[in-house]
Design an enzyme around this catalytic site. Structure first.
Site, PDB file in Angstrom:
ATOM      1  N   HIS A  37       0.824  -1.208   0.000  1.00  0.00           N
ATOM      2  CA  HIS A  37       0.000   0.000   0.000  1.00  0.00           C
ATOM      3  C   HIS A  37       0.861   1.263   0.000  1.00  0.00           C
ATOM      4  CE1 HIS A  37      -3.960  -1.973   0.956  1.00  0.00           C
ATOM      5  NE2 HIS A  37      -3.107  -2.948   1.202  1.00  0.00           N
ATOM      6  N   ASP A 140      -5.633   5.972   1.775  1.00  0.00           N
ATOM      7  CA  ASP A 140      -5.863   4.578   1.426  1.00  0.00           C
ATOM      8  C   ASP A 140      -7.321   4.247   1.735  1.00  0.00           C
ATOM      9  OD1 ASP A 140      -5.979   1.541   2.030  1.00  0.00           O
ATOM     10  OD2 ASP A 140      -3.994   1.771   1.141  1.00  0.00           O
ATOM     11  N   ALA A 358      14.184  -8.814  -3.614  1.00  0.00           N
ATOM     12  CA  ALA A 358      14.611  -8.446  -4.962  1.00  0.00           C
ATOM     13  C   ALA A 358      14.125  -7.059  -5.349  1.00  0.00           C
ATOM     14  CB  ALA A 358      14.073  -9.460  -5.979  1.00  0.00           C
ATOM     15  N   HIS A 375       2.282 -14.702  -5.694  1.00  0.00           N
ATOM     16  CA  HIS A 375       1.105 -14.760  -4.822  1.00  0.00           C
ATOM     17  C   HIS A 375      -0.056 -13.953  -5.403  1.00  0.00           C
ATOM     18  CE1 HIS A 375       2.824 -10.902  -4.079  1.00  0.00           C
ATOM     19  NE2 HIS A 375       1.948 -10.573  -3.167  1.00  0.00           N
ATOM     20  N   GLU A 383       2.699  -5.415 -12.307  1.00  0.00           N
ATOM     21  CA  GLU A 383       4.083  -5.307 -12.764  1.00  0.00           C
ATOM     22  C   GLU A 383       4.418  -6.411 -13.759  1.00  0.00           C
ATOM     23  OE1 GLU A 383       6.272  -5.285  -9.135  1.00  0.00           O
ATOM     24  OE2 GLU A 383       5.493  -3.317  -8.523  1.00  0.00           O
TER      25      GLU A 383
END
Length: 471
Positions: A37, A140, A358, A375, A383
Site C-alpha cells: 500500500h 488509502d 529483490a 502470490h 508489474e
C-alpha cells in the site's frame, strides 16, 4: 467510458492552468503501513509532483515508515502518533503472515490512528502559509476513519484503491451476495460460479479464512464508504486491461473514477521498499539466456509451512529450469530464518539463485526473465503484466484469488497452481509455463498487454488523460 465522462464533467469548467493561483498547492497523503500500500501511494505522489507541480505531505504510521531521504525535498513526512508506546501498539496490530486476521487489523489501525491524525492534520493546516495550500487529502481506502477526519476539517478527500478494478467490482457485489444467502459460503458450494461476477467462483470471495463473516462484511462496507464519500477514486490500473469493471465501478459509486496506472511505469526512480534489496541478482540475470529464468516471489506478507518450502525447493530443482527465488526471513511460519535442505545448493549451482529480497520491477523487466511464480498481490500482478511476463499463480488471501482468476480466465496469461504443494506438481507447472506451447501462448498474450500498458501512459493515452484530469 463512464468514469472518464464523469471526470470530464468536473474538469471541463476549469483547466489546471486556470485553477492554479500564485499560491503553491500541496497534496496530503496517508498510506496504509504495508509495503503493498505504501508503494503505490508514493508512486502516486511522484506522479502528482512531477506532472502537476504539487508539493507533497505524507502522513505515516509509526511502523513501516517510509524513508524521507529517498524522496524529493518538496516532500514533507509527518509521523502520526508520538512515543515508543504508541509505536509498539501500532506494530502489534500488523499481521506477520498469511494467517493473520487482516480485516480486523485494518480496522484497528484505522481506529488507533484517527485521533493522532486529527492532531497532526490540524497542525499541518494551521502551519500553512499563503503560498502553500492543501488541495486535498488522498487516503488509502482502508482508512475510512482517517478520511472522515479530513472531511470534518474541511479538506476534500480522494480514495486510493491499491487493488485492481476487478477487486473493487467484487467488493461492490459483496452485500448483494450476502442478501441472497450466497455469503457466507456453504463449504460444499465453493466451486459454484458466481453469475453476478464472471469469471469468479464462490471460493474466490472467501477473502480471509481467519476472519469472521461479520468482520469481513464490516471491513468491506468501510472500504465502499470510503469510495462513495470521496471526491473521486484513484485506481492503479489502465482502461484496456479492466474497461468493463471500471465502467461498472463508475456507475455504482457515482463518483469520478481515475484509472491512472501503471503507476510504476510513470513514477520512475522513487524507491519505497521497506526491505533491503539484493541487486546482485541483476548481474546474475545478465549471464542467463533470454526468457530462461523463472522468478519466484510471494510478496511481503504471504507465508507458508516449512514443508511447502521444501517441496518448492525440490520442485524447482527437478524442473531443470533456471530460477531466481526470493525467500524473505519470515516466509516460513514461526521462523525468522529459512533452512533449505541439504544438497539443494549443490543441485542448483549455475542455474539457480536464492536471495532475501529483490528489486522486483528491475527483475521483471530483465530480458532473462520468462515467467513469474507469484502470490498475485495487485502490485506484483500489474508489474508482471506491464513487462509481458506470464504467471504461475498461488494466491493466499484478500484480493489475490480474484486477481488469479482474472489472470487465468480473462487475460489468459497464467494459471493457478491449486491443491497441496508437491514437488512433482511444481515441476510440471514450471515446465508448463517455461517450456510448453501453452506457456508460449501465455507469454505472447502478456506481451500484447504490455504494449497496451505502454500506450496508456503515452501522450493522449487513457491513463495520461486521467492523470491530467486528476491534477
Amino acid at each position: 467510458m463512464a468514469s472518464m465522462v464523469k471526470a470530464e464533467a468536473i474538469s471541463s469548467s476549469s483547466s489546471p492552468a486556470t485553477t492554479r493561483s500564485s499560491r503553491r498547492r500541496r497534496v496530503l497523503m496517508f498510506p496504509l503501513p504495508f509495503q503493498g500500500h505504501i508503494t503505490p501511494m508514493l508512486q502516486l505522489a511522484g506522479v502528482l509532483h512531477a506532472h502537476g507541480g504539487l508539493d507533497v505531505t505524507v502522513f505515516h504510521a509509526p511502523v513501516n515508515a517510509p524513508d524521507p531521504s529517498r524522496h524529493p525535498a518538496a516532500y514533507r513526512f509527518v509521523a502520526v502518533g508520538d512515543g515508543n508506546e504508541f509505536a509498539a501498539e501500532a506494530a502489534a496490530l500488523i499481521p506477520t503472515g498469511s494467517y493473520g486476521d487482516f480485516p480486523a487489523a485494518l480496522m484497528a489501525l484505522d481506529a488507533l490512528l484517527r485521533v493522532p491524525f486529527e492532531d497532526a492534520l490540524r497542525r499541518a493546516l494551521a502551519a500553512e502559509e499563503d503560498e502553500d495550500v492543501a488541495a486535498c487529502l488522498v487516503v488509502d481506502s482502508n482508512f475510512r476513519g482517517v478520511q472522515a477526519v479530513g472531511e470534518r476539517l474541511g479538506v476534500p478527500t480522494l480514495s486510493l484503491r491499491t487493488g485492481g478494478a476487478c477487486c473493487l467490482a467484487a467488493y461492490l457485489a459483496f452485500p448483494e451476495l450476502c442478501a441472497k444467502g450466497i455469503l457466507p459460503p456453504d463449504q460444499l458450494q465453493l466451486d459454484m460460479p458466481l453469475t453476478e461476477l464472471p469469471p469468479l467462483r464462490l471460493r474466490d470471495m472467501v477473502l480471509s479464512t481467519t476472519s469472521s463473516h461479520a468482520t469481513m462484511a464490516t471491513c468491506l462496507e468501510r472500504i465502499l464508504d470510503s469510495s462513495r464519500c470521496s471526491s473521486g477514486v484513484i485506481l492503479n490500473t489502465f482502461n484496456d486491461l479492466e474497461n468493463s469493471d471500471l465502467e461498472k465501478i463508475a456507475t455504482d459509486l457515482n463518483v469520478p473514477v481515475y484509472a491512472i496506472g501503471p503507476l510504476h511505469k510513470i513514477s520512475i526512480g522513487l524507491e519505497s521498499s521497506l526491505l533491503t534489496q539484493d541487486r546482485n541478482c541483476l548481474e546474475w540475470l545478465d549471464k542467463q539466456e533470454t526468457e530462461s529464468v523463472l522468478y519466484v516471489s510471494f510478496g511481503s506478507l504471504a507465508s507458508m509451512d516449512r514443508e511447502e518450502l521444501l517441496e518448492i525447493a525440490w520442485g524447482l530443482v527437478d524442473s531443470q529450469m533456471s530460477f531466481l527465488w526470493v525467500i524473505r526471513p519470515n516466509l516460513a511460519h514461526g521462523s525468522q530464518r529459512v533452512h533449505l535442505p541439504d544438497g539443494f545448493e549443490e543441485a542448483i549451482r549455475g542455474r539457480g539463485m536464492v536471495i532475501s529480497w529483490a528489486p522486483q520491477q528491475d527483475v521483471l523487466s530483465h530480458r532473462a526473465v520468462g515467467g513469474f511464480w507469484t502470490h498475485n498481490g495487485w502490485n506484483s500482478t500489474l508489474e508482471s503484466i506491464c513487462d509481458g511476463v506470464p504467471m504461475i499463480c498461488r494466491p493466499h488471501f484478500a484480493d489475490q484469488m480474484i486477481n488469479t482468476r482474472y489472470v487465468q480466465e480473462v487475460w489468459k496469461i497464467g494459471f493457478e497452481l491449486e491443491g497441496k504443494l508437491e514437488r512433482e506438481t511444481i515441476e510440471r507447472a514450471v515446465r508448463r509455463l517455461m517450456c510448453k506451447e501453452e506457456g508460449k501462448e501465455m507469454r505472447r498474450r502478456a506481451k500484447a498487454l504490455k504494449n497496451q500498458a505502454r500506450i496508456s501512459v503515452e501522450k493522449e493515452g487513457s491513463s495520461k488523460t486521467a492523470i491530467d484530469m486528476l491534477i
